[in-house]
Design a protein around this motif. Structure first.
Motif, PDB file in Angstrom:
ATOM      1  N   GLY A   1       0.795  -1.215   0.000  1.00 42.20           N
ATOM      2  CA  GLY A   1       0.000   0.000   0.000  1.00 42.20           C
ATOM      3  C   GLY A   1       0.828   1.266   0.000  1.00 42.20           C
ATOM      4  O   GLY A   1       0.346   2.315  -0.386  1.00 42.20           O
ATOM      5  N   HIS A   2       2.081   1.188   0.427  1.00 45.29           N
ATOM      6  CA  HIS A   2       2.947   2.368   0.389  1.00 45.29           C
ATOM      7  C   HIS A   2       4.158   2.078  -0.517  1.00 45.29           C
ATOM      8  O   HIS A   2       4.380   2.745  -1.506  1.00 45.29           O
ATOM      9  CB  HIS A   2       3.385   2.741   1.806  1.00 45.29           C
ATOM     10  CG  HIS A   2       4.020   4.110   1.887  1.00 45.29           C
ATOM     11  ND1 HIS A   2       4.390   4.682   3.076  1.00 45.29           N
ATOM     12  CD2 HIS A   2       4.361   4.988   0.934  1.00 45.29           C
ATOM     13  CE1 HIS A   2       4.911   5.876   2.846  1.00 45.29           C
ATOM     14  NE2 HIS A   2       4.910   6.070   1.557  1.00 45.29           N
TER      15      HIS A   2
ATOM     16  N   THR B   1       4.467  -0.719  -2.248  1.00 45.33           N
ATOM     17  CA  THR B   1       3.949  -1.358  -3.449  1.00 45.33           C
ATOM     18  C   THR B   1       2.440  -1.183  -3.495  1.00 45.33           C
ATOM     19  O   THR B   1       1.813  -0.930  -2.477  1.00 45.33           O
ATOM     20  CB  THR B   1       4.210  -2.881  -3.465  1.00 45.33           C
ATOM     21  OG1 THR B   1       3.469  -3.474  -2.397  1.00 45.33           O
ATOM     22  CG2 THR B   1       5.677  -3.217  -3.310  1.00 45.33           C
ATOM     23  N   ALA B   2       1.890  -1.319  -4.702  1.00 48.81           N
ATOM     24  CA  ALA B   2       0.443  -1.410  -4.853  1.00 48.81           C
ATOM     25  C   ALA B   2       0.090  -2.886  -4.763  1.00 48.81           C
ATOM     26  O   ALA B   2       0.505  -3.667  -5.612  1.00 48.81           O
ATOM     27  CB  ALA B   2       0.006  -0.826  -6.196  1.00 48.81           C
ATOM     28  N   PRO B   3      -0.642  -3.307  -3.705  1.00 46.64           N
ATOM     29  CA  PRO B   3      -0.782  -4.738  -3.400  1.00 46.64           C
ATOM     30  C   PRO B   3      -1.355  -5.580  -4.538  1.00 46.64           C
ATOM     31  O   PRO B   3      -0.899  -6.692  -4.772  1.00 46.64           O
ATOM     32  CB  PRO B   3      -1.739  -4.749  -2.208  1.00 46.64           C
ATOM     33  CG  PRO B   3      -1.686  -3.390  -1.636  1.00 46.64           C
ATOM     34  CD  PRO B   3      -1.355  -2.454  -2.751  1.00 46.64           C
ATOM     35  N   GLY B   4      -2.357  -5.048  -5.245  1.00 51.71           N
ATOM     36  CA  GLY B   4      -3.022  -5.858  -6.261  1.00 51.71           C
ATOM     37  C   GLY B   4      -2.311  -5.867  -7.605  1.00 51.71           C
ATOM     38  O   GLY B   4      -2.742  -6.551  -8.522  1.00 51.71           O
ATOM     39  N   MET B   5      -1.244  -5.099  -7.734  1.00 52.52           N
ATOM     40  CA  MET B   5      -0.592  -4.992  -9.043  1.00 52.52           C
ATOM     41  C   MET B   5       0.610  -5.930  -9.115  1.00 52.52           C
ATOM     42  O   MET B   5       1.159  -6.359  -8.107  1.00 52.52           O
ATOM     43  CB  MET B   5      -0.178  -3.545  -9.292  1.00 52.52           C
ATOM     44  CG  MET B   5      -1.381  -2.622  -9.355  1.00 52.52           C
ATOM     45  SD  MET B   5      -0.925  -0.912  -9.645  1.00 52.52           S
ATOM     46  CE  MET B   5      -1.657  -0.641 -11.233  1.00 52.52           C
TER      47      MET B   5
ATOM     48  N   ASP C   1       4.534  -4.049 -12.650  1.00 49.14           N
ATOM     49  CA  ASP C   1       3.914  -2.746 -12.391  1.00 49.14           C
ATOM     50  C   ASP C   1       4.582  -2.073 -11.200  1.00 49.14           C
ATOM     51  O   ASP C   1       4.830  -0.867 -11.206  1.00 49.14           O
ATOM     52  CB  ASP C   1       2.410  -2.917 -12.102  1.00 49.14           C
ATOM     53  CG  ASP C   1       1.604  -3.082 -13.382  1.00 49.14           C
ATOM     54  OD1 ASP C   1       2.169  -2.809 -14.453  1.00 49.14           O
ATOM     55  OD2 ASP C   1       0.440  -3.487 -13.303  1.00 49.14           O
ATOM     56  N   ASN C   2       4.859  -2.862 -10.165  1.00 48.82           N
ATOM     57  CA  ASN C   2       5.455  -2.277  -8.973  1.00 48.82           C
ATOM     58  C   ASN C   2       6.911  -1.877  -9.188  1.00 48.82           C
ATOM     59  O   ASN C   2       7.437  -1.029  -8.468  1.00 48.82           O
ATOM     60  CB  ASN C   2       5.312  -3.235  -7.792  1.00 48.82           C
ATOM     61  CG  ASN C   2       3.964  -3.079  -7.120  1.00 48.82           C
ATOM     62  OD1 ASN C   2       3.616  -2.002  -6.663  1.00 48.82           O
ATOM     63  ND2 ASN C   2       3.182  -4.149  -7.101  1.00 48.82           N
TER      64      ASN C   2
ATOM     65  N   ILE D   1       7.781  -0.479 -11.989  1.00 45.00           N
ATOM     66  CA  ILE D   1       7.605   0.811 -12.671  1.00 45.00           C
ATOM     67  C   ILE D   1       7.284   1.907 -11.656  1.00 45.00           C
ATOM     68  O   ILE D   1       7.638   3.063 -11.856  1.00 45.00           O
ATOM     69  CB  ILE D   1       6.478   0.693 -13.718  1.00 45.00           C
ATOM     70  CG1 ILE D   1       6.841  -0.357 -14.765  1.00 45.00           C
ATOM     71  CG2 ILE D   1       6.209   2.029 -14.389  1.00 45.00           C
ATOM     72  CD1 ILE D   1       5.676  -0.789 -15.622  1.00 45.00           C
ATOM     73  N   LEU D   2       6.648   1.518 -10.553  1.00 42.53           N
ATOM     74  CA  LEU D   2       6.154   2.485  -9.567  1.00 42.53           C
ATOM     75  C   LEU D   2       7.221   3.508  -9.179  1.00 42.53           C
ATOM     76  O   LEU D   2       6.977   4.710  -9.191  1.00 42.53           O
ATOM     77  CB  LEU D   2       5.674   1.730  -8.328  1.00 42.53           C
ATOM     78  CG  LEU D   2       4.893   2.522  -7.298  1.00 42.53           C
ATOM     79  CD1 LEU D   2       3.528   2.894  -7.834  1.00 42.53           C
ATOM     80  CD2 LEU D   2       4.729   1.706  -6.021  1.00 42.53           C
ATOM     81  N   THR D   3       8.430   3.027  -8.852  1.00 41.75           N
ATOM     82  CA  THR D   3       9.488   4.002  -8.563  1.00 41.75           C
ATOM     83  C   THR D   3      10.543   3.987  -9.647  1.00 41.75           C
ATOM     84  O   THR D   3      11.282   4.956  -9.806  1.00 41.75           O
ATOM     85  CB  THR D   3      10.167   3.705  -7.210  1.00 41.75           C
ATOM     86  OG1 THR D   3      10.740   2.402  -7.266  1.00 41.75           O
ATOM     87  CG2 THR D   3       9.177   3.769  -6.071  1.00 41.75           C
TER      88      THR D   3
ATOM     89  N   ARG E   1       7.492  -2.122 -21.442  1.00 42.43           N
ATOM     90  CA  ARG E   1       7.202  -3.307 -20.615  1.00 42.43           C
ATOM     91  C   ARG E   1       8.387  -4.267 -20.573  1.00 42.43           C
ATOM     92  O   ARG E   1       8.667  -4.874 -19.542  1.00 42.43           O
ATOM     93  CB  ARG E   1       5.990  -4.057 -21.167  1.00 42.43           C
ATOM     94  CG  ARG E   1       4.713  -3.328 -20.953  1.00 42.43           C
ATOM     95  CD  ARG E   1       3.929  -3.936 -19.797  1.00 42.43           C
ATOM     96  NE  ARG E   1       3.123  -2.892 -19.188  1.00 42.43           N
ATOM     97  CZ  ARG E   1       2.741  -2.881 -17.928  1.00 42.43           C
ATOM     98  NH1 ARG E   1       3.102  -3.861 -17.133  1.00 42.43           N
ATOM     99  NH2 ARG E   1       2.018  -1.906 -17.451  1.00 42.43           N
TER     100      ARG E   1
ATOM    101  N   ARG F   1       0.818  -8.688  -3.407  1.00 40.17           N
ATOM    102  CA  ARG F   1       0.321  -9.171  -2.124  1.00 40.17           C
ATOM    103  C   ARG F   1       0.416 -10.679  -1.987  1.00 40.17           C
ATOM    104  O   ARG F   1       0.256 -11.201  -0.892  1.00 40.17           O
ATOM    105  CB  ARG F   1      -1.108  -8.711  -1.874  1.00 40.17           C
ATOM    106  CG  ARG F   1      -2.150  -9.389  -2.714  1.00 40.17           C
ATOM    107  CD  ARG F   1      -3.530  -9.284  -2.087  1.00 40.17           C
ATOM    108  NE  ARG F   1      -4.531  -9.317  -3.149  1.00 40.17           N
ATOM    109  CZ  ARG F   1      -5.173  -8.251  -3.569  1.00 40.17           C
ATOM    110  NH1 ARG F   1      -4.975  -7.097  -3.019  1.00 40.17           N
ATOM    111  NH2 ARG F   1      -6.031  -8.352  -4.559  1.00 40.17           N
ATOM    112  N   THR F   2       0.667 -11.400  -3.088  1.00 41.26           N
ATOM    113  CA  THR F   2       0.768 -12.852  -2.977  1.00 41.26           C
ATOM    114  C   THR F   2       2.156 -13.285  -2.509  1.00 41.26           C
ATOM    115  O   THR F   2       2.359 -14.443  -2.176  1.00 41.26           O
ATOM    116  CB  THR F   2       0.458 -13.538  -4.317  1.00 41.26           C
ATOM    117  OG1 THR F   2       1.445 -13.126  -5.276  1.00 41.26           O
ATOM    118  CG2 THR F   2      -0.912 -13.169  -4.831  1.00 41.26           C
TER     119      THR F   2
END
Lengths: 520, 361
Positions: free
Chosen positions: A350-351, A353-357, A361-362, A364-366, A381, A407-408
């Motif tokens: 949630g901070h 990482t985005a849990p569902g992504m 994707d995560n 790419i986040l940072t 990609r 999240r898995t």
């Protein structure tokens, strides 16, 4: 052996027989046996994910076992819900409290009691119970005004008012200062003197060795050993918990004469909301090759400090935060990343990482700011996937699928992924909050070593942690955050835990102010 | 005995895609039961609703005409919903878009003017819709006002404004006192694509919007940002994105697209302003967005399906003497079943025997 209720002697107070609990394909408890005798303090040891929480949730009626039996004083019982467990005499203090912030202590306790009683009667009982166990509590105080240690007292008093035979404590000291821990241990002593049993869940080995006369050790959902912890060394217990020897991270060389890479100069910020903490005149300097440890009890402004360092909360003045000589106080996270900053927040899901992504994707986040994963607004990609592969290889991230949702992953693997993502760019300034919180010992070791290596390679590293052992293991200098202010950093060698503990409790705060922190 | 509701950890992607198909099947079943209760043969009823609109060229054109505003709005709403911004007021943004577009048409009425009128109307309508959508957006970011309530309430503001305009200042002086504006001049109407029927250039325009939005979401950093803000707002801030700016952006985009739909209705379908220029497209588009899985291409398919129910409803009114409200019932059931199917897919419902010892091995 099935003696009648109340016959003391060899019949344990509670016995869990061949408990199996599965969640889908995951076996959380694999044929676990646990018995707790009358009046004993029993430790349940294990790494995160070993199945401790699942087992006690079954004992407290929160989960139903897939198979297995529970005997209370030799008689089989069923515990369909916590109410049934409380009726038997089982009380539980959770790691995460379930309290209503806006209500008073007495109201919170009255709410949780199974029989309806007037709040005033409850308040009288609270005073009585808290006094007799040495747990001072004011029934009329609203919960949000209380420290974490005081909140825990509410939970403990709440349990004691039910007059339990067995008190279950889930990692009770993880949120306490050393002094608060001392108070807690005195209380536990009194509870024990009354002949009540205690099930003490922890992974802090020294505590278990001082407190408990028996220990059951879980690993991967199975009972590995049952022993008397007082006769074992901490290292032996750790070996049983982890299944391998745990080495200490190499400490960074103590040469602290490199250039200052990160400086915070008199940073003050108002509290972000009602329950936040204002930063007060925070000063720190971190040099190349140095690890600065920031200790402190949770909720004393560490989160606010992290946000101010990462740029999520900009400072009012550009000169308040300086990275490699550039004033970045008003710059956002990406500008700071472009200058070689990297940040690992406390909350992975949630901070960080985005849990569902997915992991890609995560990444790419940072990584979008620094790793060339984006060209003219379009995401590359393939480059992102390659970036993930490099993180996975470098930090031994174990994952089931090719590109699973964040999240898995288990806590340790996700933390390795987050730390790897931030460290692959060889950041000059690295700020890490709770790097090994809820992480298994193996992953914690990899992460701590990576932090030390980063410093050895010339990076400036800030580690914000509640785990004093961790800070003493890797930090060159340690300072303490209390109520939004930072004490003067002191060299970790020669610093006593008692001194740090006093600062964590707020004593010596004025002292710290006078000595003008960070006068190096 | 107790009911245990637990979130499933890993839901396979294909299951999320077939969920709308389950919902459609359940809607059709319930519809058949409803027809039977209304004394209509279920087969005739369902045929009239869902097949007859696809059987002749005129009806097919009408399906496209109805699907166009639906897909335009739904694409914009998808961007909002993906980023956790709950714009429920597309109907009002549509009306304001129509008003802004019509302002150009009314102002230039009767004067010699060129081919710039229609583009000017489109731009004016999109700007109007975007500005109107910015009201709930700014109320949300500035005062933490709930955008569901504010955007919904502004729908009534927009509708009353339109009502006042067509009964007052903009009423056609030669319109026998009907509450409507003058018929727009040919330059102020959407160019028709066929000799017969109302299909016009707005349909290919909508396809273009779908394509652009699909690429935006799937390939660009901005689209990624939209998804992250909705999924994990703190992670988005950590990534360096300001959720407030994004709220303004997605509200502006969805307002502009709803405004465009308003211009399409006023100048393409009706050729003038009337008090009721939309049969609830702004609300139906919410169903379209969810039925289309908040995916632009999914929205296109869903918009066509719902457009069919509009035409089918008109057919049923004529052929079977069923009230037009039956269409609304169908649309309501569809949304209900989508949400229900999504819940069944996302959560596991199990009935557990309270007695744990009963499970002893």
């Amino acid at each position: 052996m099935d003696q009648a209720v109340g016959s003391a002697g060899s019949t344990p107070l509670v016995a869990m027989h061949a408990i199996v609990k599965t969640f889908g394909d995951l076996v959380a408890n694999d044929c676990v046996d646990l018995d707790i005798r009358e009046g004993e303090t029993h430790a349940l040891l294990g790494e995160n994910g070993a199945g401790k929480s699942t087992l006690v949730k079954i004992l407290y009626g929160l989960l139903q076992p897939t198979s297995g039996r529970i005997l209370w004083r030799g008689a089989p019982v069923s515990l369909p819900d916590p109410k049934a467990a409380r009726r038997l005499g089982i009380g539980m203090v959770f790691q995460h409290f379930s309290l209503f912030d806006a209500m008073t202590v007495a109201e919170n306790i009255a709410l949780a009691l199974d029989d309806a009683r007037a709040v005033n009667d409850v308040a009288d009982r609270v005073v009585e119970v808290s006094r007799s166990y040495g747990l001072p509590l004011e029934p009329g105080r609203e919960v949000w005004t209380l420290s974490v240690g005081e909140r825990q007292r509410i939970e403990i008093v709440r349990c004691l008012m039910q007059n339990p035979r067995l008190l279950v404590l889930d990692e009770p000291t993880s949120v306490l200062t050393p002094q608060e821990t001392g108070v807690l241990f005195e209380t536990l002593g009194r509870i024990r003197a009354e002949g009540r049993s205690i099930l003490y869940i922890s992974h802090k080995l020294e505590e278990v060795r001082t407190l408990c006369e028996r220990a059951t050790i879980l690993r991967h959902g199975k009972v590995i050993a049952a022993c008397d912890p007082r006769t074992q060394t901490a290292a032996a217990l750790a070996r049983m918990m982890v299944g391998a020897d745990v080495g200490a991270a190499r400490k960074a060389a103590g040469a602290l004469d490199g250039p200052v890479r990160l400086a915070v100069r008199g940073l003050s910020l108002p509290a972000p909301d009602d329950h936040g903490v204002a930063l007060r005149e925070v000063r720190l300097e971190v040099r190349a090759g140095e690890i600065l440890g920031v200790a402190g009890v949770a909720g004393n402004g560490q989160g606010e400090l992290f946000n101010a360092l990462s740029g999520e909360t900009p400072a009012p003045d550009a000169a308040a935060v300086v990275m490699d000589g550039v004033e970045v106080g008003r710059a956002g996270p990406n500008a700071r990343r472009a200058l070689g900053g990297a940040f690992v927040p406390e909350e992975r899901l949630g901070h960080g990482t985005a849990p569902g992504m997915t992991l890609t994707d995560n990444a790419i986040l940072t990584g979008h700011a620094t790793h060339g994963l984006v060209r003219r607004g379009f995401i590359d990609r393939a480059a992102a996937q390659a970036f993930v592969d490099r993180i996975v290889a470098a930090f031994d991230v174990r994952k089931g699928a090719r590109d699973p949702a964040a999240r898995t992953l288990s806590g340790g693997n996700l933390q390795k992924f987050v730390v790897g993502r931030e460290m692959l760019g060889d950041p000059g300034v690295l700020v890490v909050a709770q790097p090994t919180w809820g992480v298994d010992a193996g992953a914690a070791q990899i992460i701590r070593q990576a932090l030390v290596d980063r410093a050895l390679a010339g990076g400036a590293v800030v580690v914000i942690s509640q785990d004093l052992d961790e800070l003493f293991e890797i930090a060159d200098r340690i300072c303490v955050m209390f109520n939004g202010a930072l004490s003067a950093p002191a060299p970790a060698d020669g610093l006593s835990r008692e001194a740090v503990g006093l600062l964590m409790g707020g004593h010596g705060e004025s002292n710290a102010r006078e000595t003008q922190p960070c006068a190096s | 005995m107790r009911l245990v509701i637990a979130r499933r950890q890993d839901v396979p992607g294909w299951l999320k895609l077939v969920s709308p198909l389950y919902a459609i099947a359940l809607t059709l079943l319930s519809g058949a039961a409803m027809f039977a209760a209304l004394g209509v043969s279920p087969t005739t009823g369902l045929y009239t609703y869902f097949v007859s609109p696809l059987t002749d060229a005129w009806a097919l054109q009408e399906v496209a005409v109805k699907a166009t505003p639906l897909v335009l709005i739904a694409v914009g709403l998808s961007l909002c919903y993906l980023s956790d911004n709950w714009n429920i007021g597309a109907e009002g943004q549509l009306v304001i878009g129509a008003v802004f577009g019509a302002a150009v048409a009314v102002a230039t009425h009767g004067a010699p003017n060129g081919p710039w009128v229609l583009p000017a109307m489109i731009v004016a309508g999109m700007v109007g819709g975007a500005l109107f959508a910015m009201i709930p957006a700014i109320l949300k970011t500035r005062f933490q006002a709930n955008e569901i309530l504010t955007s919904l309430m502004l729908v009534y503001v927009a509708e009353l404004l339109l009502d006042w305009l067509v009964r007052g200042p903009w009423r056609d002086p030669h319109g026998f006192n009907f509450p409507q504006t003058v018929m727009f001049e040919p330059e102020a109407q959407m160019t028709r694509l066929m000799d017969v029927g109302r299909l016009n250039i707005s349909a290919p325009l909508a396809l273009l919007v779908v394509a652009v939005a699909a690429i935006l979401l799937a390939r660009t950093l901005k689209g990624f940002e939209i998804r992250v803000v909705g999924e994990a707002p703190r992670a988005a801030r950590f990534a360096g994105w300001d959720p407030r700016t994004l709220t303004w952006t997605v509200f502006a985009i969805s307002g502009a697209l709803a405004g465009l739909a308003g211009v399409v209705e006023a100048s393409g379908t009706l050729g003038q302003l009337q008090p009721n220029i939309s049969p609830g497209y702004g609300f139906t588009a919410i169903i379209v967005a969810f039925l289309g899985r908040l995916n632009p291409i999914g929205c296109l398919a869903a918009a066509i399906f719902l457009a069919v129910t509009f035409i089918g409803g008109e057919n049923a009114q004529i052929a079977l003497r069923l009230p037009l409200d039956v269409t609304r019932v169908f649309q309501g059931m569809l949304l209900f079943y989508i949400l229900a199917c999504d819940a069944v897919i996302a959560f596991r419902f199990t009935i557990v025997r309270g007695d744990a010892s009963g499970a002893t091995a």
